[in-house]
Design an enzyme around this catalytic site. Structure first.
Site, short mmCIF file in Angstrom:
data_model
loop_
_atom_site.label_atom_id
_atom_site.label_comp_id
_atom_site.label_asym_id
_atom_site.label_seq_id
_atom_site.Cartn_x
_atom_site.Cartn_y
_atom_site.Cartn_z
N VAL A 124 20.76 -20.91 14.24
CA VAL A 124 21.03 -22.11 15.17
C VAL A 124 20.14 -23.23 14.86
O VAL A 124 20.79 -24.44 14.61
CB VAL A 124 20.73 -21.75 16.74
CG1 VAL A 124 20.47 -22.85 17.60
CG2 VAL A 124 21.53 -20.68 17.40
N ARG A 154 10.77 -18.38 4.90
CA ARG A 154 12.06 -19.14 5.22
C ARG A 154 11.94 -20.50 5.06
O ARG A 154 12.61 -21.30 4.48
CB ARG A 154 12.33 -18.94 7.07
CG ARG A 154 13.54 -19.78 7.27
CD ARG A 154 14.76 -19.43 6.82
NE ARG A 154 15.99 -20.02 7.47
CZ ARG A 154 17.33 -20.00 7.06
NH1 ARG A 154 17.39 -19.48 6.12
NH2 ARG A 154 18.05 -20.73 7.72
N THR A 196 15.84 -15.28 21.49
CA THR A 196 15.39 -14.55 22.79
C THR A 196 16.10 -13.13 22.72
O THR A 196 17.37 -12.77 23.14
CB THR A 196 16.13 -15.37 23.66
OG1 THR A 196 17.35 -15.86 23.51
CG2 THR A 196 15.24 -16.59 24.14
N ASP A 200 8.92 -23.55 11.17
CA ASP A 200 9.20 -22.30 11.32
C ASP A 200 7.91 -21.41 11.14
O ASP A 200 7.23 -21.90 10.15
CB ASP A 200 10.28 -21.62 10.54
CG ASP A 200 10.93 -20.53 10.87
OD1 ASP A 200 12.20 -20.49 11.52
OD2 ASP A 200 10.23 -19.35 10.98
N CYS A 210 23.97 -12.14 20.62
CA CYS A 210 24.38 -12.78 21.62
C CYS A 210 25.09 -11.80 22.88
O CYS A 210 24.52 -11.67 23.86
CB CYS A 210 25.28 -13.81 21.29
SG CYS A 210 24.47 -15.13 20.23
N ARG A 269 21.50 -8.08 12.73
CA ARG A 269 20.65 -7.79 13.66
C ARG A 269 21.57 -7.30 14.96
O ARG A 269 22.78 -7.65 15.05
CB ARG A 269 20.11 -9.04 14.35
CG ARG A 269 19.00 -9.72 13.30
CD ARG A 269 18.76 -11.04 13.43
NE ARG A 269 19.75 -12.16 13.83
CZ ARG A 269 19.63 -13.33 14.24
NH1 ARG A 269 18.41 -13.43 14.88
NH2 ARG A 269 20.64 -14.13 14.09
#
Ligand SMILES: NC(=O)c1ccc[n+]([C@@H]2O[C@H](COP(=O)([O-])OP(=O)(O)OC[C@H]3O[C@@H](n4cnc5c(N)ncnc54)[C@H](O)[C@@H]3O)[C@@H](O)[C@H]2O)c1
Length: 438
Positions: free
Chosen positions: A24, A47, A103, A42, A278, A349
């Site tokens: 995102v 990364r 999250t 980050d 999600c 994931r």
């Protein structure tokens, strides 16, 4: 004149920090960098390093696009563009902080707010009067003001809605979908005061070509996002239940859905493993909040339970098909095609294929997994599983097309098969007749 008004007069809300550069955060930082001075921050050094080398492992942004927006170190002062850092001090000069950290849920399927709280703590240490913190991570209604704001206050020593302000603007991108980029999806915006709501909306309106929708308050914006995903989860659960019934009746679910889909108001959902971070996660956030308020969200949790049961169902169906065709199950060799949580995407994931593999192993089946999209190190780290990124050259007793990657259409299936080999095609990808489908 307060600091907010002073900053607005000075045009100071053009220095944006994006906190968390994943699926995102990176596309958002790149989109904002075309209009603002952006610092992408980050905590993951590797990364930041790969992005500074113009390489995005998530494949959301290509090298040329990164080269176009990244400012050379010490580049023109005040120019729009992007720089990446793992040094918190580098975001201290920003006035807008956009939070795009994960999250997730914990092992008990409870929301884990640690990344959100730790990002808020870090921002708190650099927060100044007049600054605005906008959360994009998916949360339950109330999370921004009840859970994040107190952390910002305690680590900054500043007063909410007097010294600093917050906003919430949920992210709706669908990683891997190149036809709907962040700028092309209507963005819901909100703010902690009406003045801030208007400012946040203006900020996004400059970037989002599809336009913005200003929600009346933060809680509404938070709830809107989480119900979008809960609605999808419930619809998928319904067709998964239909698949279980059709499997019992030995009729094709795909054919039933195709026939029913000829009615104008039949919703075209497909059965499958509702994994990922999600659909398989967000309904638990909403459910927790509902339970805290004394309401048991029976439908939402039933849908989750149904979707969570699909891995075991698929494994059992595969075993039944093998027995029916005369294969010895114990010690059988099975080729699993795909491990990522969805097709044509690198993200593994919360992949439910991992659960299918574990259930197959309980039957004594030896599984070899091939996925040219997945990152073998990440799969090893997260699940302890070894996968192949090259198609093995041997014959198997069973082949399961677990993920509908387009490349699996190019496989020469007969070369991987013995006389009794069964093919189970979870999503109905293959254009020829197979032994089983959901
Ligand atoms: N990926 C999607 O499809 C999608 C779509 C819409 C919304 N969302 C939501 O957006 C949020 C982010 O998801 P994602 O898929 O981009 O996650 P991600 O795991 O791809 O990226 C998160 C990044 O945040 C970094 N990070 C973690 N803690 C940090 C901290 N304290 N400070 C700075 N960086 C930190 C991580 O190192 C990682 O690079 C989640 O709430 C998710 O639910 C995701």
């Amino acid at each position: 004149m307060n600091q907010l008004e002073r900053n607005m007069t000075l045009g100071a809300y053009n220095k944006v920090a994006v906190i968390g550069l994943g699926y995102v955060g990176l596309p958002l930082a790149v989109a904002f960098a075309k209009h603002y001075q952006v610092v992408g921050y980050d905590i993951d050094k590797s990364r930041v390093q790969e992005l500074n080398l113009f390489n995005d492992e998530t494949l959301e942004i290509d090298t040329d696009e990164l080269k176009d927006v990244i400012l050379a170190p010490g580049g023109p002062e005040g120019a729009n563009g992007l720089m990446f850092t793992d040094d918190l001090a580098q975001i201290a000069g920003c006035t807008i902080f956009i939070v795009t950290v994960p999250t997730p849920i914990d092992q008990f399927k409870q929301p884990n707010l640690e990344p959100l709280k730790s990002a808020s703590k870090q921002i708190g240490t650099v927060l100044k009067k007049g600054d605005i913190v906008i959360y994009e991570s998916t949360v339950y209604p109330g999370c921004t003001e009840e859970d994040c704001v107190p952390v910002l206050e305690s680590h900054s020593g500043l007063v909410f809605n007097t010294d600093f302000f917050v906003g919430y603007s949920p992210e709706r991108i669908n990683p891997g979908d190149k036809s709907r980029k962040v700028e092309e999806i209507v963005k819901i915006t909100s703010g902690s005061t009406s003045e801030v709501a208007a400012l946040v909306d203006d900020l996004y309106a400059k970037v989002i070509v599809a336009g913005t929708y200003s929600a009346p308050n933060i809680k509404v914006a938070e709830a809107a996002k989480v119900i979008e995903n809960a609605q999808r989860d419930i619809n998928i659960a319904f067709v998964n239940e239909i698949a279980k019934i059709c499997n019992k009746l030995e009729i094709s679910t795909q054919e039933v859905l195709k026939a029913a889909g000829t009615k104008w108001n039949f919703q075209p959902y497909k059965p499958g493993l509702a994994g990922g971070h999600c659909i398989g996660v967000d309904p638990y956030y909403l459910a927790l909040k509902a339970k805290e308020e004394g309401y048991y969200p029976g439908l939402i949790l039933a849908a989750r339970r149904l979707n969570e049961s699909m891995a075991e169902h698929i494994a059992a169906e595969v075993v039944k098909k093998m027995i029916k065709k005369g294969s010895l199950v114990k010690g059988a060799r099975l080729l699993m095609l795909g491990i990522t949580f969805k097709e044509n995407c690198t993200d593994s994931r919360n992949s439910k294929i991992v659960e299918v593999i574990a259930y197959l192993a309980e039957y004594g089946i030896e599984v070899t997994t091939y996925d040219p999209w997945a990152n073998p190190e990440k799969v090893k780290d997260e699940f302890g599983l070894t996968i192949l990124t090259k198609l093995p050259e041997e014959q198997f007793d069973a082949i399961v097309v677990g993920v509908a990657h387009e490349v699996f259409l190019e496989i020469n299936y007969p070369s991987l098969m013995k006389e009794n080999t069964i093919i189970y095609d979870v999503k109905g990808l293959l254009p020829f007749e197979v032994d089983g489908q959901l």
